[in-house]
Design a protein around this motif. Structure first.
Motif, PDB file in Angstrom:
ATOM      1  N   GLY A   1       0.797  -1.226   0.000  1.00 43.14           N
ATOM      2  CA  GLY A   1       0.000   0.000   0.000  1.00 43.14           C
ATOM      3  C   GLY A   1       0.824   1.267   0.000  1.00 43.14           C
ATOM      4  O   GLY A   1       0.294   2.360  -0.020  1.00 43.14           O
ATOM      5  N   ILE A   2       2.141   1.106   0.050  1.00 46.82           N
ATOM      6  CA  ILE A   2       3.018   2.277   0.021  1.00 46.82           C
ATOM      7  C   ILE A   2       3.345   2.573  -1.434  1.00 46.82           C
ATOM      8  O   ILE A   2       3.669   1.663  -2.189  1.00 46.82           O
ATOM      9  N   ARG A   3       3.247   3.827  -1.824  1.00 47.65           N
ATOM     10  CA  ARG A   3       3.537   4.149  -3.222  1.00 47.65           C
ATOM     11  C   ARG A   3       4.663   5.160  -3.327  1.00 47.65           C
ATOM     12  O   ARG A   3       4.538   6.271  -2.831  1.00 47.65           O
TER      13      ARG A   3
ATOM     14  N   GLU B   1      -8.263   0.064   0.600  1.00 53.25           N
ATOM     15  CA  GLU B   1      -7.386  -0.999   0.094  1.00 53.25           C
ATOM     16  C   GLU B   1      -7.244  -2.062   1.174  1.00 53.25           C
ATOM     17  O   GLU B   1      -6.851  -1.748   2.297  1.00 53.25           O
TER      18      GLU B   1
ATOM     19  N   MET C   1      -2.641  10.030  -4.978  1.00 58.51           N
ATOM     20  CA  MET C   1      -3.306  10.844  -6.007  1.00 58.51           C
ATOM     21  C   MET C   1      -3.299  12.314  -5.604  1.00 58.51           C
ATOM     22  O   MET C   1      -3.020  13.196  -6.418  1.00 58.51           O
TER      23      MET C   1
ATOM     24  N   ILE D   1      -6.349   2.336   4.049  1.00 57.18           N
ATOM     25  CA  ILE D   1      -5.767   0.998   3.978  1.00 57.18           C
ATOM     26  C   ILE D   1      -6.166   0.166   5.189  1.00 57.18           C
ATOM     27  O   ILE D   1      -6.193   0.666   6.314  1.00 57.18           O
TER      28      ILE D   1
ATOM     29  N   ILE E   1      -5.229  -5.248   2.276  1.00 56.21           N
ATOM     30  CA  ILE E   1      -3.983  -5.958   1.973  1.00 56.21           C
ATOM     31  C   ILE E   1      -3.775  -7.060   3.010  1.00 56.21           C
ATOM     32  O   ILE E   1      -3.767  -6.789   4.207  1.00 56.21           O
TER      33      ILE E   1
ATOM     34  N   GLU F   1     -10.341   8.948 -11.467  1.00 56.13           N
ATOM     35  CA  GLU F   1     -10.356   9.831 -10.299  1.00 56.13           C
ATOM     36  C   GLU F   1      -9.433  11.018 -10.500  1.00 56.13           C
ATOM     37  O   GLU F   1      -9.774  12.159 -10.159  1.00 56.13           O
TER      38      GLU F   1
ATOM     39  N   MET G   1       6.728   4.124   6.460  1.00 53.80           N
ATOM     40  CA  MET G   1       6.781   5.492   5.964  1.00 53.80           C
ATOM     41  C   MET G   1       8.043   6.218   6.428  1.00 53.80           C
ATOM     42  O   MET G   1       8.193   7.417   6.232  1.00 53.80           O
TER      43      MET G   1
ATOM     44  N   GLY H   1       9.998  10.391  -2.518  1.00 53.28           N
ATOM     45  CA  GLY H   1       9.181  10.182  -1.326  1.00 53.28           C
ATOM     46  C   GLY H   1       8.188   9.070  -1.539  1.00 53.28           C
ATOM     47  O   GLY H   1       8.283   8.323  -2.521  1.00 53.28           O
ATOM     48  N   LYS H   2       7.277   8.958  -0.621  1.00 51.34           N
ATOM     49  CA  LYS H   2       6.285   7.892  -0.737  1.00 51.34           C
ATOM     50  C   LYS H   2       5.014   8.326  -0.036  1.00 51.34           C
ATOM     51  O   LYS H   2       5.035   9.192   0.824  1.00 51.34           O
ATOM     52  N   GLU H   3       3.940   7.714  -0.441  1.00 49.44           N
ATOM     53  CA  GLU H   3       2.660   7.982   0.204  1.00 49.44           C
ATOM     54  C   GLU H   3       2.013   6.643   0.511  1.00 49.44           C
ATOM     55  O   GLU H   3       2.176   5.672  -0.223  1.00 49.44           O
ATOM     56  N   LYS H   4       1.267   6.649   1.591  1.00 48.76           N
ATOM     57  CA  LYS H   4       0.564   5.425   1.975  1.00 48.76           C
ATOM     58  C   LYS H   4      -0.857   5.526   1.467  1.00 48.76           C
ATOM     59  O   LYS H   4      -1.592   6.436   1.816  1.00 48.76           O
ATOM     60  N   GLY H   5      -1.225   4.591   0.620  1.00 53.57           N
ATOM     61  CA  GLY H   5      -2.608   4.568   0.138  1.00 53.57           C
ATOM     62  C   GLY H   5      -2.776   5.319  -1.166  1.00 53.57           C
ATOM     63  O   GLY H   5      -2.082   6.273  -1.457  1.00 53.57           O
ATOM     64  N   ARG H   6      -3.746   4.839  -1.943  1.00 53.10           N
ATOM     65  CA  ARG H   6      -4.033   5.393  -3.257  1.00 53.10           C
ATOM     66  C   ARG H   6      -4.397   6.876  -3.187  1.00 53.10           C
ATOM     67  O   ARG H   6      -3.923   7.701  -3.949  1.00 53.10           O
ATOM     68  N   GLN H   7      -5.291   7.181  -2.225  1.00 56.85           N
ATOM     69  CA  GLN H   7      -5.826   8.537  -2.176  1.00 56.85           C
ATOM     70  C   GLN H   7      -4.721   9.557  -1.921  1.00 56.85           C
ATOM     71  O   GLN H   7      -4.626  10.587  -2.581  1.00 56.85           O
ATOM     72  N   LYS H   8      -3.873   9.261  -0.961  1.00 58.88           N
ATOM     73  CA  LYS H   8      -2.803  10.209  -0.626  1.00 58.88           C
ATOM     74  C   LYS H   8      -1.852  10.367  -1.810  1.00 58.88           C
ATOM     75  O   LYS H   8      -1.351  11.454  -2.078  1.00 58.88           O
TER      76      LYS H   8
END
Lengths: 289, 503
Positions: free
Chosen positions: A189-191, B485, A215, B456, B487, A247, B377, A206-213
């Motif tokens: 779930g980390i992107r 989501e 986007m 999530i 997982i 979205e 994170m 960097g990274k974001e957790k979850g699709r919404q964040k």
């Protein structure tokens, strides 16, 4: 006469290429030792089938063209007495351009009168696509090769792309993204948020957790870095992520209005071998990259 | 286990005085402490040891005073002392026994009073701590302490102990045939000592302890050293113990000293620390230590970049020494520690105090879910430790970790009627649902927590959940919470059928 070339790493389709008169250099990928040349070995790219195959665990390889390949593409043009403008994906991303340089040197000895122009879009996928379409428009409007090259040099830093993916195996396999920390082996779930820098290299920022964040973050980049966003195309590329694309499109319209020129394309299979399925990115005109 | 490690720390009977024995026991316990009660227990003994320092023998007044120092030290060990725990039980008994002290008191009468009040105080703990009352139990740490005090009382009464085990180190004879006339010294000497810093030799207040540790590292390996006032306790594996002793005598004199040829040592873990030096680990700015139970969770942590996962969790508390060992494995300027259990945070803090080769920072994660959320994170690229920790704390606050487990008794908790053998889902101490299956309990929890509002739902499946059962849960949650989501990971953890992380 000037003949335009581009390559399939730019997400260009034969339809778009035909609109501007671009000839296509097919950049190959291989799966299980079988090499596939996009739009040579198939007519239409079935994005869903291809990325589903990658989801099932297949990791394709990509390979550089050799000198002879380039000679085959370019020589007939020179032989007919025409010049070439090649709008290509980032030099910093592939060894293929060394082969091209050799081929061009050889051909220029043979055809000393002929001119070879190139525009390095310092991008892949949609940065390149965005630029090649504007270049195509200007070409059709009668701009000279020199003017186009000058525009390319000036504008390459003003087309930004930000994207996220959710499977790092492909980046790791490709080794083409710097800054992806070792701390992200399993994505869960980390992107990772990745952009293309001024050198034409992919860098994780960097990274974001979850699709919404994730986007939200992309849209924020468009808002924060955008420069005359509505005066250019905004392109969304995806490797089979219809839901996210829709979205993002809605979010963009909400921010910029319905008249925003949004183009949605599939990440071409060769670039897709590096980003994997479920990657989504936005290219827009920006203050800087 | 904490008490055991105290007992194991007494390696010979040649201690200078009672104070030194108490000191050795206390230090052993500090290193071996497990769990919150374990850490508090070790601090009690460390306070007592301080009270006995320098005493050859001790009378009841000295003992009372030492026990009182144990109260002080224990209360200081926790940032927010909670009454109704071992802290209260011990304090009450110390105060009570001290009040009863009179001219006619004997050691027997003192320990009788002490243990009697311990029991009474333990019975009062549910009145002080709501969670105990709700569950209908007394404090377990306090209850454990009664066994220890009973042991003291019976020793004073002169009773023999049944089934007593000698500490291993003292038990085994040395097999001198392991090091012959032709042997080559390749393991070196395990050198341990208590050094009393001397005013005549050094300015004790400004004694440069880090430099001292640097020196030990320059002549040896596996250095563990800590300082308590003017006493330095050190452990080093060195090829040249003579050099170490010479160096130490520049600053003080030895209280105790033990040097053993490591080829002869029976303790296998010692021999593992052999001198055929392991490949030096690449130096990093930040190292990460996390605590977890379950192979899947451990693998997940490693894949997220954790350098060392300490086995442990609910009812399997790691010791301070486990942490110190992990710290030693990591070559980093700063080590970020994720205890992942409210009952392990204190142990981690204690270990941090015992280690000075790196800056140790504890990110106070109370659940494995918080640990996962924070570590996943973690972004150390700024190099600004304070900022990194602030970001991590923020992440922890946004996470809710729930769990599903089998109810071990009947009770009414948080208004839920819990039936023995049913599956309950809960967050912290709050029970949310009681259902006949683990999946139903998980779904009920997700419903009650409003899972649809989270981005999530990460589900760590316990080792006792079957594949089909996991898939059924995944399908149901995905169908109910379309935007979230879901997982699933094979956590492999014991006790909890599911650990669900809502982010």
């Amino acid at each position: 006469m000037l003949v335009l070339f581009t390559d399939t790493d730019t997400d260009v389709t034969p339809e778009i290429a035909a609109k501007y008169g671009y000839r296509l250099i097919s950049m190959p990928y291989s799966i299980d030792g079988k090499t596939v040349y996009p739009y040579v070995d198939f007519d239409k790219f079935d994005s869903h089938a291809y990325y589903d195959m990658l989801r099932s665990g297949v990791i394709p390889n990509t390979s550089a063209l050799n000198k002879e390949n380039y000679i085959t593409y370019f020589e007939p043009v020179f032989a007919e007495g025409n010049d070439i403008l090649y709008v290509h994906f980032s030099r910093a991303m592939s060894a293929t351009f060394e082969s091209m340089d050799q081929a061009v040197r050889e051909l220029q000895e043979k055809y000393p009168e002929r001119k070879f122009y190139e525009i390095d879009t310092k991008g892949i996928s949609i940065i390149s696509l965005n630029m090649l379409q504007e270049i195509g428009d200007m070409y059709l409007a009668g701009k000279t090769a020199e003017e186009l090259v000058e525009w390319g040099r000036r504008e390459a830093d003003h087309f930004a792309v930000y994207f996220f993916a959710d499977d790092l195996r492909f980046f790791r396999h490709s080794g083409r993204v710097s800054g992806i920390a070792g701390t992200m082996g399993t994505l869960l779930g980390i992107r990772p948020i990745i952009y293309m820098n001024e050198e034409g290299k992919m860098v994780s920022i960097g990274k974001e957790k979850g699709r919404q964040k994730a986007m939200d973050r992309l849209i924020n980049y468009v808002v924060e870095l955008g420069d005359n966003v509505k005066g250019h195309r905004v392109i969304i590329a995806n490797s089979d992520t219809d839901e996210i694309v829709n979205e993002l499109k809605n979010m963009l319209i909400e921010k910029f209005g319905k008249d925003l020129d949004i183009q949605i394309v599939d990440v071409n299979p060769t670039a897709g071998a590096h980003c994997g399925p479920n990657a989504t990115g936005i290219c827009f005109h920006s203050i800087h990259r | 286990m904490t008490i055991d490690s105290g007992a194991q720390a007494i390696h010979s009977d040649e201690y200078a005085d009672l104070g030194a024995v108490a000191q050795a026991v206390a230090k052993g316990m500090l290193l071996g402490a497990r769990g919150n009660s374990g850490v508090i227990l070790s601090r009690i003994f460390s306070g007592i040891a301080r009270g006995l320092q320098g005493s050859r023998t001790c009378d009841l007044k000295t003992l009372c005073h030492a026990f009182e120092l144990g109260v002080d030290e224990a209360y200081r060990a926790v940032s927010v002392p909670v009454e109704g725990t071992i802290l209260t039980v011990y304090k009450d008994a110390v105060r009570y026994a001290a009040e009863k002290l009179s001219g006619s008191s004997s050691a027997q009468s003192y320990f009788y009073d002490f243990t009697q009040e311990l029991k009474r105080s333990l019975d009062r703990t549910p009145e002080l701590l709501a969670v105990l009352k709700e569950s209908g139990v007394v404090d377990s740490g306090g209850a454990g302490f009664i066994y220890i005090a009973e042991g003291m009382r019976r020793a004073v009464e002169g009773e023999a102990f049944e089934g007593e085990e000698e500490p291993q180190a003292a038990q085994k004879a040395v097999d001198v045939s392991l090091f012959t006339e032709d042997s080559v010294l390749d393991f070196g000497y395990c050198t341990e000592f208590l050094l009393r810093l001397q005013r005549a030799k050094t300015d004790i207040d400004s004694f440069d302890f880090p430099a001292f540790i640097d020196y030990l590292n320059s002549v040896g390996e596996s250095v563990v050293a800590f300082r308590d006032g003017s006493i330095v306790k050190a452990h080093v594996h060195t090829m040249h113990p003579g050099q170490v002793l010479e160096y130490c005598q520049n600053y003080g004199e030895f209280l105790t000293l033990k040097i053993e040829n490591m080829t002869l040592q029976h303790n296998e873990s010692e021999v593992e620390n052999r001198f055929s030096a392991p490949a030096p680990k690449p130096h990093k700015r930040y190292g990460i230590v996390s605590v977890a139970a379950g192979d899947g969770i451990k693998t997940t942590f490693y894949s997220l970049g954790v350098d060392w996962v300490i086995e442990g969790g609910q009812s399997m508390n790691p010791s301070a020494e486990d942490f110190v060992r992990a710290f030693r494995e990591i070559n980093a300027d700063t080590i970020l520690v994720f205890p992942n259990n409210g009952n392990v945070i204190l142990t981690a803090k204690q270990a941090a105090e015992l280690y000075d080769k790196a800056e140790i920072r504890i990110i106070p994660t109370k659940t494995v879910g918080e640990g996962y959320a924070a570590i996943s994170m973690l972004d150390t690229s700024s190099g600004d430790t304070e900022q990194i920790i602030a970001e991590q704390r923020e992440i922890i606050e946004s996470v809710v970790t729930g769990a599903v487990s089998k109810a071990s008794r009947n009770a009414t908790m948080n208004g839920v009627n819990v039936v023995l053998g049913d599956y309950i889902s809960f967050v912290g101490d709050d029970v949310y649902a009681d259902e006949k299956t683990a999946n139903a309990a998980a779904v009920a929890l997700a419903d009650k927590l409003g899972a649809g509002d989270y981005d999530i739902m990460l589900i760590l499946c316990g080792r006792d959940t079957a594949d089909g059962q996991r898939q059924a849960l995944e399908a149901e949650l995905k169908q109910r919470f379309r935007r979230t989501e879901v997982i699933l990971i094979d956590g492999g953890q014991p006790i909890y059928d599911y650990i669900i992380v809502f982010e």
